[in-house]
Design an enzyme around this catalytic site. Structure first.
Site, PDB file in Angstrom:
ATOM      1  CB  CYS A 173      25.714  50.148  86.138  1.00  0.00           C
ATOM      2  SG  CYS A 173      25.742  48.633  85.124  1.00  0.00           S
ATOM      3  CD  GLU A 201      22.150  50.136  87.210  1.00  0.00           C
ATOM      4  OE1 GLU A 201      22.857  49.172  86.835  1.00  0.00           O
ATOM      5  OE2 GLU A 201      21.928  51.131  86.497  1.00  0.00           O
ATOM      6  CE  LYS A 214      24.217  53.907  85.018  1.00  0.00           C
ATOM      7  NZ  LYS A 214      23.573  52.592  84.681  1.00  0.00           N
TER       8      LYS A 214
END
Lengths: 271, 271
Positions: free
Chosen positions: A144, A40, A111
């Protein structure tokens, strides 16, 4: 047919895109042709201290420096690269991952579930969960903290993902690794978690990133993993057709037997 | 406020309801007042060889022998009992769990995801996933193989479950235990897996049940567990309000931040 899956685990330097790209290029030379995942926000670092700072380091896709370089590398390496970066799009900044395959920019995933102060710097992802149908395999992307939401990986599996690319900057030790093992098993898919290492201390925050990148099989076998501190690239050859076999017993097909008639509550908010 | 959570792990004898009930009663004396879970199909055993056999051993709820005895025990023990049994309802037979609290029959959950030959003897569960709001806490029920479907536990957590009661007859070693740890963490709830032990060989099947019953906290700590072979009751005192705290960081609320706007695919079948 064999496909190589790889992760790159390293320590980005905050704000130094040129150095991070240079280091990533060096490391990528050790990866085998196939599907390769970088962490990330690999080109910027993680610990922003203001929205302005995030916006200044963010770039448009695919014309920004990080994007262009990753697309170019994917062509040279005849591979599919998934890499986390800070994405600028009109007035918004997203915590995104780009997918580049064999010289072509395929798109971004933004995300969906932002962790902690990411909520201050980034906008909530608006792409939904997408399958990237590449020559190397059907790839779904989560970033994540998305791992803790079973919905994210499930949606990708339902849509046909064989591999989940999971760029990460994890700070808690081991939770996500256990979680991603179960994500592989419950969906019968491969997962590649590419986490970063090192400490970043900026403003009032100091994060130690916990490494332990891993690649997990559809039967929850950890095929390769890294330590919590090393800079390393690891690859493993797999047969992606394993991820298309959803039979648990001769009478059970894991995905076909989802009781969608009972799942309506999943699209509702908590009481 | 403290609540005791318990599991009963033992070896039912196939087809001998009186013996199984008698053994369960003896074991339950060792459990502390609170929420107590018995295994799947605890009063009949597991390895049916025909639909007829399952139907003959099945009973109506709440008037069958198993149900009446469990309801009575829940009163004597001033506790909430969750117990797996074979349920007859008009022409159908279900792999069900009954919930009895302090002398009252609260209802049944009928297993939604049937494993292997259960599909031959039982009808698919038609109750959906329900919360039983008892004086001992808000209990959701899943049975055995339901664990691998993240949707099942998630639906119960969204609906406010503090504890998942998970009666089981698990045959694979350790997978469900790892899975239920992640179910606790991803939903921030307590989970009680009550598995059976021993071998059953009937017809063409021979199953060894793998024990390792466990109780897991919302932060994925295994609070108590049993071995793979012992007959045992274990209890642990917990604060159920821990399961109502969904804050992961001061900026993150795990359940409130579910991106239901992106989850529509979950109610669709796989491609």
């Amino acid at each position: 047919m064999e496909t190589n899956l790889s992760f790159v685990q390293f320590r980005p330097a905050f704000g130094d895109k040129d150095l991070n790209l240079e280091n990533a290029v060096k490391l990528l030379k050790q990866a085998k042709q196939g599907i390769i995942v970088l962490p990330e926000l690999f080109s910027t670092g993680y610990t922003f201290t203001s929205k302005k700072e995030a916006a200044e380091l963010a770039e448009e896709a695919p014309k920004g420096k990080t994007c262009r370089r990753v697309v170019e590398l994917s062509g040279k390496m005849r591979s599919t690269l998934i890499a986390g970066f800070a994405e600028k799009s009109s007035s918004k900044v997203f915590n995104s991952a780009l997918v580049a395959s064999r010289g072509e920019f395929l798109g971004v995933y933004r995300k969906a579930h932002l962790f902690y102060k990411e909520k201050l710097w980034f906008s909530q992802g608006d792409t939904g969960f997408r399958i990237f149908d590449t020559k190397d395999g059907k790839v779904g992307v989560i970033i994540c903290f998305d791992w803790i939401y079973p919905e994210a990986t499930r949606i990708l599996a339902v849509a046909g993902a064989e591999v989940i690319a999971h760029p990460a900057n994890l700070v808690l030790p081991g939770l996500a690794q256990k979680g991603m093992c179960v994500r592989s098993l419950e969906n019968r898919i491969f997962t590649i978690t590419a986490n970063r290492v090192g400490r970043e201390t900026r403003g009032e925050d100091s994060f130690r990133f916990t490494g332990r990148s891993q690649i997990v099989s559809p039967k929850m076998k950890v095929l390769v993993k890294a330590s919590s501190t090393e800079t390393v690239v690891k690859s493993v050859a797999v047969d992606l057709s394993e991820a298309r076999k959803k039979a648990i017993t001769r009478l059970n097909d894991l995905m076909a037997e989802r009781r969608v008639d009972l799942y309506g509550v999943l699209t509702q908010l908590s009481g």
